[in-house]
Design a protein around this motif. Structure first.
Motif, PDB file in Angstrom:
ATOM      1  N   ALA A  29       0.491   4.250  -2.637  1.00  0.00           N
ATOM      2  CA  ALA A  29       0.146   5.575  -2.114  1.00  0.00           C
ATOM      3  C   ALA A  29       1.188   6.618  -2.524  1.00  0.00           C
ATOM      4  O   ALA A  29       0.830   7.738  -2.909  1.00  0.00           O
ATOM      5  CB  ALA A  29       0.001   5.518  -0.591  1.00  0.00           C
ATOM      6  N   SER A  80      -6.053   1.478   4.138  1.00  0.00           N
ATOM      7  CA  SER A  80      -5.444   0.169   3.848  1.00  0.00           C
ATOM      8  C   SER A  80      -5.246  -0.655   5.113  1.00  0.00           C
ATOM      9  O   SER A  80      -5.293  -1.887   5.057  1.00  0.00           O
ATOM     10  CB  SER A  80      -4.118   0.333   3.109  1.00  0.00           C
ATOM     11  OG  SER A  80      -3.113   0.828   3.946  1.00  0.00           O
ATOM     12  N   SER A  99       0.818  -1.218   0.000  1.00  0.00           N
ATOM     13  CA  SER A  99       0.000   0.000   0.000  1.00  0.00           C
ATOM     14  C   SER A  99       0.846   1.259   0.000  1.00  0.00           C
ATOM     15  O   SER A  99       0.516   2.227  -0.683  1.00  0.00           O
ATOM     16  CB  SER A  99      -0.936   0.008   1.204  1.00  0.00           C
ATOM     17  OG  SER A  99      -1.897  -1.001   1.063  1.00  0.00           O
ATOM     18  N   ILE A 100       1.946   1.260   0.742  1.00  0.00           N
ATOM     19  CA  ILE A 100       2.782   2.452   0.805  1.00  0.00           C
ATOM     20  C   ILE A 100       3.351   2.779  -0.578  1.00  0.00           C
ATOM     21  O   ILE A 100       3.425   3.946  -0.962  1.00  0.00           O
ATOM     22  CB  ILE A 100       3.917   2.315   1.870  1.00  0.00           C
ATOM     23  CG1 ILE A 100       4.675   3.630   2.033  1.00  0.00           C
ATOM     24  CG2 ILE A 100       4.864   1.189   1.537  1.00  0.00           C
ATOM     25  CD1 ILE A 100       3.910   4.724   2.700  1.00  0.00           C
ATOM     26  N   SER A 111      -5.447   7.297   2.652  1.00  0.00           N
ATOM     27  CA  SER A 111      -5.343   6.057   1.873  1.00  0.00           C
ATOM     28  C   SER A 111      -4.594   4.995   2.664  1.00  0.00           C
ATOM     29  O   SER A 111      -5.001   3.826   2.699  1.00  0.00           O
ATOM     30  CB  SER A 111      -4.612   6.311   0.550  1.00  0.00           C
ATOM     31  OG  SER A 111      -5.339   7.171  -0.280  1.00  0.00           O
ATOM     32  N   LEU A 112      -3.507   5.395   3.292  1.00  0.00           N
ATOM     33  CA  LEU A 112      -2.748   4.447   4.105  1.00  0.00           C
ATOM     34  C   LEU A 112      -3.561   3.963   5.301  1.00  0.00           C
ATOM     35  O   LEU A 112      -3.533   2.781   5.641  1.00  0.00           O
ATOM     36  CB  LEU A 112      -1.433   5.078   4.574  1.00  0.00           C
ATOM     37  CG  LEU A 112      -0.412   5.349   3.477  1.00  0.00           C
ATOM     38  CD1 LEU A 112       0.801   6.061   4.055  1.00  0.00           C
ATOM     39  CD2 LEU A 112      -0.007   4.065   2.776  1.00  0.00           C
TER      40      LEU A 112
END
Length: 120
Positions: A59, A116, A55-56, A112-113
């Motif tokens: 993002a 997730s 995810s990072i 967003s993070l």
């Protein structure tokens, strides 16, 4: 590459919300600020729907992309390349740079993070 249903449903939902904001909201907060935050989350969810990566990483790529689009606005890209007569170019790329937009994109990055963490 496989479809992640959770992210895809979120992508579709946020897309509909963004369209509704663009069509019907004319205010000084939701459209200019919340819309910019949501667009980063929208792109994040869209990417996470199909790409199985950390995810990072996604993002960061989305944030860099958003900053790049804002940079294009800073240099008046739409005018410079002769696209100002095309409404779609003015909407997609934009025409006015704003530091507030950069802040909104950054907030969208962090949200967003956070999102997730709940979905993975």
């Amino acid at each position: 590459m496989s479809l992640n249903n959770k992210y895809f449903i979120l992508f579709l939902t946020i897309f509909i919300v963004e369209v509704l904001i663009a069509l019907y909201v004319r205010d000084t907060f939701v459209r200019p600020y919340l819309g910019d935050i949501l667009v980063v989350i929208l792109l994040f969810c869209g990417a996470k729907s199909f790409v199985k990566t950390r995810s990072i990483s996604i993002a960061i790529m989305v944030l860099v992309f958003a900053f790049f689009i804002e940079f294009l606005q800073y240099i008046n890209f739409v005018e410079r390349v002769g696209l100002s007569q095309y409404a779609i170019a003015r909407v997609v790329i934009g025409t006015s740079f704003s530091w507030e937009d950069m802040l909104c994109y950054t907030v969208g990055f962090f949200l967003s993070l956070l999102l997730s963490l709940f979905l993975e």
